[in-house]
Design a protein around this motif. Structure first.
Motif, PDB file in Angstrom:
ATOM      1  N   PRO A 184      58.584  85.549 124.189  1.00 57.93           N
ATOM      2  CA  PRO A 184      59.755  86.102 123.502  1.00 57.93           C
ATOM      3  C   PRO A 184      60.108  87.480 124.037  1.00 57.93           C
ATOM      4  O   PRO A 184      59.248  88.200 124.561  1.00 57.93           O
ATOM      5  N   ASN A 185      61.380  87.863 123.917  1.00 54.96           N
ATOM      6  CA  ASN A 185      61.733  89.263 124.155  1.00 54.96           C
ATOM      7  C   ASN A 185      61.743  89.992 122.811  1.00 54.96           C
ATOM      8  O   ASN A 185      61.468  89.397 121.763  1.00 54.96           O
ATOM      9  N   ILE A 186      62.059  91.272 122.828  1.00 52.10           N
ATOM     10  CA  ILE A 186      62.010  92.069 121.602  1.00 52.10           C
ATOM     11  C   ILE A 186      62.972  91.527 120.549  1.00 52.10           C
ATOM     12  O   ILE A 186      62.631  91.427 119.365  1.00 52.10           O
ATOM     13  N   THR A 187      64.169  91.130 120.986  1.00 51.02           N
ATOM     14  CA  THR A 187      65.167  90.602 120.043  1.00 51.02           C
ATOM     15  C   THR A 187      64.679  89.310 119.404  1.00 51.02           C
ATOM     16  O   THR A 187      64.794  89.124 118.185  1.00 51.02           O
ATOM     17  N   GLU A 188      64.135  88.407 120.212  1.00 53.14           N
ATOM     18  CA  GLU A 188      63.638  87.133 119.686  1.00 53.14           C
ATOM     19  C   GLU A 188      62.444  87.343 118.760  1.00 53.14           C
ATOM     20  O   GLU A 188      62.292  86.650 117.750  1.00 53.14           O
ATOM     21  N   LEU A 189      61.615  88.324 119.079  1.00 50.73           N
ATOM     22  CA  LEU A 189      60.476  88.651 118.221  1.00 50.73           C
ATOM     23  C   LEU A 189      60.963  89.163 116.872  1.00 50.73           C
ATOM     24  O   LEU A 189      60.450  88.775 115.817  1.00 50.73           O
ATOM     25  N   SER A 190      61.989  89.989 116.898  1.00 54.26           N
ATOM     26  CA  SER A 190      62.567  90.516 115.658  1.00 54.26           C
ATOM     27  C   SER A 190      63.152  89.394 114.806  1.00 54.26           C
ATOM     28  O   SER A 190      62.989  89.362 113.582  1.00 54.26           O
ATOM     29  N   GLN A 191      63.843  88.442 115.470  1.00 49.41           N
ATOM     30  CA  GLN A 191      64.426  87.315 114.741  1.00 49.41           C
ATOM     31  C   GLN A 191      63.346  86.451 114.105  1.00 49.41           C
ATOM     32  O   GLN A 191      63.491  85.997 112.963  1.00 49.41           O
ATOM     33  N   LEU A 192      62.264  86.230 114.822  1.00 50.13           N
ATOM     34  CA  LEU A 192      61.174  85.419 114.296  1.00 50.13           C
ATOM     35  C   LEU A 192      60.581  86.021 113.030  1.00 50.13           C
ATOM     36  O   LEU A 192      60.273  85.318 112.068  1.00 50.13           O
ATOM     37  N   LEU A 193      60.413  87.338 113.040  1.00 45.01           N
ATOM     38  CA  LEU A 193      59.729  88.016 111.944  1.00 45.01           C
ATOM     39  C   LEU A 193      60.680  88.492 110.855  1.00 45.01           C
ATOM     40  O   LEU A 193      60.237  88.944 109.798  1.00 45.01           O
ATOM     41  N   GLY A 194      61.992  88.413 111.108  1.00 42.46           N
ATOM     42  CA  GLY A 194      62.956  88.877 110.116  1.00 42.46           C
ATOM     43  C   GLY A 194      62.907  90.370 109.899  1.00 42.46           C
ATOM     44  O   GLY A 194      63.191  90.874 108.804  1.00 42.46           O
ATOM     45  N   MET A 195      62.543  91.110 110.935  1.00 39.97           N
ATOM     46  CA  MET A 195      62.457  92.568 110.850  1.00 39.97           C
ATOM     47  C   MET A 195      62.666  93.144 112.245  1.00 39.97           C
ATOM     48  O   MET A 195      62.475  92.460 113.249  1.00 39.97           O
ATOM     49  N   LYS A 196      63.096  94.390 112.298  1.00 42.59           N
ATOM     50  CA  LYS A 196      63.334  95.016 113.595  1.00 42.59           C
ATOM     51  C   LYS A 196      62.002  95.422 114.219  1.00 42.59           C
ATOM     52  O   LYS A 196      61.198  96.115 113.604  1.00 42.59           O
ATOM     53  N   VAL A 197      61.780  94.962 115.428  1.00 36.96           N
ATOM     54  CA  VAL A 197      60.584  95.320 116.180  1.00 36.96           C
ATOM     55  C   VAL A 197      61.012  96.226 117.329  1.00 36.96           C
ATOM     56  O   VAL A 197      61.937  95.885 118.075  1.00 36.96           O
TER      57      VAL A 197
END
Length: 311
Positions: A184-197
């Motif tokens: 995943p990239n940072i955006t996809e990671l954020s989407q997965l977790l429902g929070m800004k990473v």
């Protein structure tokens, strides 16, 4: 041999224009057409690295015929499920330093076609030692379709690298049978977790501690020009790359997956795997073609990648 899966392939058409005029005629002198889709980019780079690869997925119509012809020209073995409906075109208009994309959604698959491909997929696993699954799912298939493929692969003892996003990726992480690696990239990671990473090391470590990622052996968080943050088992790594002149970044993530797959398939040490993956991603970026690398430059860029283990 590596099996590269593209469930929604396309013919990628690139139109370079000095100026893109709306509500007017735009004439293009040079057109580039490529057998596209993320998994086909992966397959092309794997082949360029000298590794055996078999491309599969679902194809149909004259567009599907063209994709097979292009793969055959590149000596890339392929075995697709053929359907009657047309595969898709994806158009990129390159203008004034920008890229405007027009992406067809592709054919809608029936439940029967979905089942037929799972059968083909299981048969192909007898020929390979590693699988890459890349990109989006065609319409008509359930969001847990990739998870079903991972479950089949695990029964056969074949590791899977999954490079997807949204619901198909989330569904693949909710079950006991997990992919061997994800990117995943940072955006996809954020989407997965429902929070800004963000890209801070401690923040990324905390994000990957989430239960979604338990049981995944390799997690490569792509950070574009900043390189990557990687978790391998219980060990974390920061991978940095040099500044390079970007010619065409499209497909660089796919080239990274290809490098990762080849190095893992060759049982290279972790540091060499990470450097290989970052190198192939960079090599794609400096080429005009999508999903294309120049292996004569591999050693030069490989030596510039730095891998630091984080305590």
């Amino acid at each position: 041999m590596i099996l590269a899966v593209t469930m929604n392939p396309s013919v990628d058409i690139s139109y370079p224009l000095h100026e893109f005029k709306l509500d007017a005629v735009n004439r293009v002198e040079t057109v580039r057409k490529t057998a596209g889709g993320k998994g086909l980019n992966v397959a092309r780079v794997i082949a360029q690295m000298g590794e055996k690869v078999l491309a599969t997925g679902v194809l149909g119509g004259t567009i599907g015929d063209y994709i097979v012809q292009e793969l055959n020209k590149s000596d890339i073995s392929n075995d697709f499920l053929n359907i009657e409906r047309e595969s898709r075109n994806c158009i990129a208009i390159l203008h004034e330093g920008m890229q405007t994309e027009i992406l067809e959604s592709g054919p809608t698959l029936t439940k029967e076609e979905g089942a037929d491909f799972l059968g083909k997929f299981e048969d192909l696993l007898s020929k390979v030692s590693l699988v890459t699954i890349s990109g989006s799912l065609p319409k008509g298939l359930p969001a847990d379709y990739y998870q079903q493929m991972i479950e089949i692969s695990q029964r056969k003892g074949i590791p899977v690298i999954l490079d997807s996003s949204g619901d198909p990726l989330r569904k693949a992480l909710l079950y006991k049978e997990k992919p061997f690696a994800i990117k995943p990239n940072i955006t996809e990671l954020s989407q997965l977790l429902g929070m800004k990473v963000d890209s801070g090391i401690r923040h990324l470590q905390q994000a990957l501690d989430h239960e979604l990622f338990q049981g995944i052996e390799w997690i490569v968080v792509s950070m574009a020009s900043e390189g990557a943050f990687v978790r391998i088992g219980a060990a974390d790594y920061r991978v940095t790359i040099p500044k390079i002149e970007v010619v065409n970044p499209v497909g660089s993530g796919d080239a990274t997956v290809a490098g990762l797959a080849v190095a893992l398939n060759r049982n290279q040490p972790a540091t060499a795997v990470l450097k290989t993956a970052m190198t192939t991603g960079m090599l794609n970026t400096i080429e005009a073609g999508t999903g294309s690398i120049n292996m004569t430059k591999f050693n030069q860029y490989f030596d510039l990648v730095k891998v630091e283990k984080i305590d």
